[in-house]
Structure formats: structure tokens, C-alpha cells
Design a protein around this motif. Sequence first.
Motif, PDB file in Angstrom:
ATOM      1  N   TYR A 139       0.810  -1.226   0.000  1.00 14.84           N
ATOM      2  CA  TYR A 139       0.000   0.000   0.000  1.00 14.84           C
ATOM      3  C   TYR A 139       0.844   1.276   0.000  1.00 14.84           C
ATOM      4  O   TYR A 139       0.299   2.367  -0.117  1.00 14.84           O
ATOM      5  CB  TYR A 139      -0.935   0.012   1.208  1.00 14.84           C
ATOM      6  CG  TYR A 139      -1.928  -1.116   1.196  1.00 14.84           C
ATOM      7  CD1 TYR A 139      -3.030  -1.103   0.338  1.00 14.84           C
ATOM      8  CD2 TYR A 139      -1.761  -2.222   2.015  1.00 14.84           C
ATOM      9  CE1 TYR A 139      -3.932  -2.150   0.313  1.00 14.84           C
ATOM     10  CE2 TYR A 139      -2.668  -3.276   2.002  1.00 14.84           C
ATOM     11  CZ  TYR A 139      -3.745  -3.233   1.148  1.00 14.84           C
ATOM     12  OH  TYR A 139      -4.634  -4.272   1.121  1.00 14.84           O
ATOM     13  N   ASP A 199       2.502  10.541  -0.840  1.00 10.39           N
ATOM     14  CA  ASP A 199       1.392   9.755  -1.378  1.00 10.39           C
ATOM     15  C   ASP A 199       0.568   9.075  -0.287  1.00 10.39           C
ATOM     16  O   ASP A 199      -0.646   8.983  -0.375  1.00 10.39           O
ATOM     17  CB  ASP A 199       1.930   8.658  -2.320  1.00 10.39           C
ATOM     18  CG  ASP A 199       2.840   9.227  -3.393  1.00 10.39           C
ATOM     19  OD1 ASP A 199       2.386  10.134  -4.109  1.00 10.39           O
ATOM     20  OD2 ASP A 199       3.989   8.776  -3.510  1.00 10.39           O
ATOM     21  N   VAL A 200       1.275   8.585   0.722  1.00  5.77           N
ATOM     22  CA  VAL A 200       0.644   7.796   1.778  1.00  5.77           C
ATOM     23  C   VAL A 200       1.120   8.300   3.130  1.00  5.77           C
ATOM     24  O   VAL A 200       2.288   8.656   3.290  1.00  5.77           O
ATOM     25  CB  VAL A 200       1.008   6.289   1.622  1.00  5.77           C
ATOM     26  CG1 VAL A 200       0.480   5.469   2.790  1.00  5.77           C
ATOM     27  CG2 VAL A 200       0.490   5.747   0.301  1.00  5.77           C
ATOM     28  N   CYS A 205      -3.604   8.761   0.697  1.00  5.28           N
ATOM     29  CA  CYS A 205      -4.170   7.640   1.448  1.00  5.28           C
ATOM     30  C   CYS A 205      -3.625   7.655   2.879  1.00  5.28           C
ATOM     31  O   CYS A 205      -2.417   7.779   3.080  1.00  5.28           O
ATOM     32  CB  CYS A 205      -3.786   6.341   0.746  1.00  5.28           C
ATOM     33  SG  CYS A 205      -4.379   4.860   1.589  1.00  5.28           S
ATOM     34  N   ILE A 248      -3.299   5.493   6.301  1.00  8.12           N
ATOM     35  CA  ILE A 248      -3.370   4.130   6.810  1.00  8.12           C
ATOM     36  C   ILE A 248      -2.990   4.120   8.288  1.00  8.12           C
ATOM     37  O   ILE A 248      -1.922   4.594   8.663  1.00  8.12           O
ATOM     38  CB  ILE A 248      -2.411   3.198   6.040  1.00  8.12           C
ATOM     39  CG1 ILE A 248      -2.726   3.226   4.543  1.00  8.12           C
ATOM     40  CG2 ILE A 248      -2.470   1.785   6.597  1.00  8.12           C
ATOM     41  CD1 ILE A 248      -1.698   2.503   3.685  1.00  8.12           C
ATOM     42  N   ASP A 281      -8.344   5.895   5.797  1.00  7.05           N
ATOM     43  CA  ASP A 281      -8.769   5.164   4.606  1.00  7.05           C
ATOM     44  C   ASP A 281      -8.730   3.660   4.856  1.00  7.05           C
ATOM     45  O   ASP A 281      -9.526   2.911   4.297  1.00  7.05           O
ATOM     46  CB  ASP A 281      -7.876   5.518   3.411  1.00  7.05           C
ATOM     47  CG  ASP A 281      -8.050   6.972   3.014  1.00  7.05           C
ATOM     48  OD1 ASP A 281      -9.198   7.386   2.775  1.00  7.05           O
ATOM     49  OD2 ASP A 281      -7.036   7.698   2.967  1.00  7.05           O
ATOM     50  N   ILE A 327     -11.018  -1.535   5.435  1.00  4.37           N
ATOM     51  CA  ILE A 327     -11.071  -0.463   4.448  1.00  4.37           C
ATOM     52  C   ILE A 327     -12.329   0.343   4.671  1.00  4.37           C
ATOM     53  O   ILE A 327     -13.427  -0.232   4.816  1.00  4.37           O
ATOM     54  CB  ILE A 327     -11.005  -1.029   3.007  1.00  4.37           C
ATOM     55  CG1 ILE A 327      -9.684  -1.792   2.831  1.00  4.37           C
ATOM     56  CG2 ILE A 327     -11.153   0.082   1.980  1.00  4.37           C
ATOM     57  CD1 ILE A 327      -9.539  -2.524   1.525  1.00  4.37           C
TER      58      ILE A 327
END
Length: 174
Positions: free
Chosen positions: A35, A105-106, A138, A140, A162, A172
Motif C-alpha cells: 500500500y 502519497d501515503v 491515502c 493508513i 482510509d 477499508i
Amino acid sequence: MKNQQRKCALAKRNALSIAERKVFNQIISKKLMPYLGNINAIYLPYGSEVDITAVMENSKQSFAIPKTYPNHRMRFFAYEPAMPLEKSRFGVWEPIAGKEITEFDVMVVPLVAFDEECHRLGHGQGFYDRYIKDFQGCVIGVGYECQKLEHIICEEHDQSLDMVISETSVYIKH
């Protein structure tokens, strides 16, 4: 009520043995890898939080780690294995200085508790809620399954995740 949820989840997390946490950390780290993006905001573990530092050591992606400031804000700095760190006023290892990273990005965040709807309960200072509010990538959360509660009490300022990854499941947000 939130403080009671925190206390309960922290007691369960702290009850895990070091050996159990080590095994669970490896499982969670492996589940997290697919991920990750090119540039990832991640954290250095505090106390009994999930330790995913192996992800930074075994990956070709770039990582940034947070530094907290007195106004309940955070900034992220490029992670380098030998970078100088200092303990924050909360006892968390943070970068002293470095190259600030403002886009990633994450974002991988620690948590005290979570529920199946990907609501997160932190330590109550709001650092991550303030940052996540404007983050476009995203988000996490990583935690041990024992930290999962039936329902997290949410307030207007609380930000959901997310997804949440534990040693047994990937939740999720719907």
C-alpha cells in the motif's frame, strides 16, 4: 468516554508481550508494503505502538517522519537512517532538522484504538487529525487487533482513516 476507550485500548496493547509484538510488527509491516507510495509519511514508534521501522529499512521508497510543534502542528522531514533525533516533550523520537517534505502519497499513522469503520482514536492531542484534515493521499492506521473497539466515539474534528492494518485484518473505509 474517549478517555475510557483510550485507557482500555492502551491496557490491551501494553498487555501484549514483547515477543508477541515483535511477531505482529513483522506481519503488519509485510501487509503494509503493497500500500506504500513513492513518498510516505511514517512515524517512529513510541512505547508499545506498532513498530514498522523495518519498512523504512527494507524498502526503496522515500519516507518522512514527523516533528511536533507547540501549536499542535506537525511538519515532516525526509528520513535518513543516520539522521540526528531528539526526544519530544511527549517522549517520541523526532528529527532535529532536515529537508522538509510537504507532499507525499501515503501517510501511515499510529493509533491507540480503531474500529471497523476506520475511525481512529489517538492520544488526544489532535496532531494527526489536524494534518489529515487537509491531506489528499491515502491515510493508513496500523494497530494490533486487540486495539479494535466496537465503536469509536467521534467528534467533529476527528478524522477517519482510509484503512487500518492489523496482524489479522485489513479494514477499508466504506
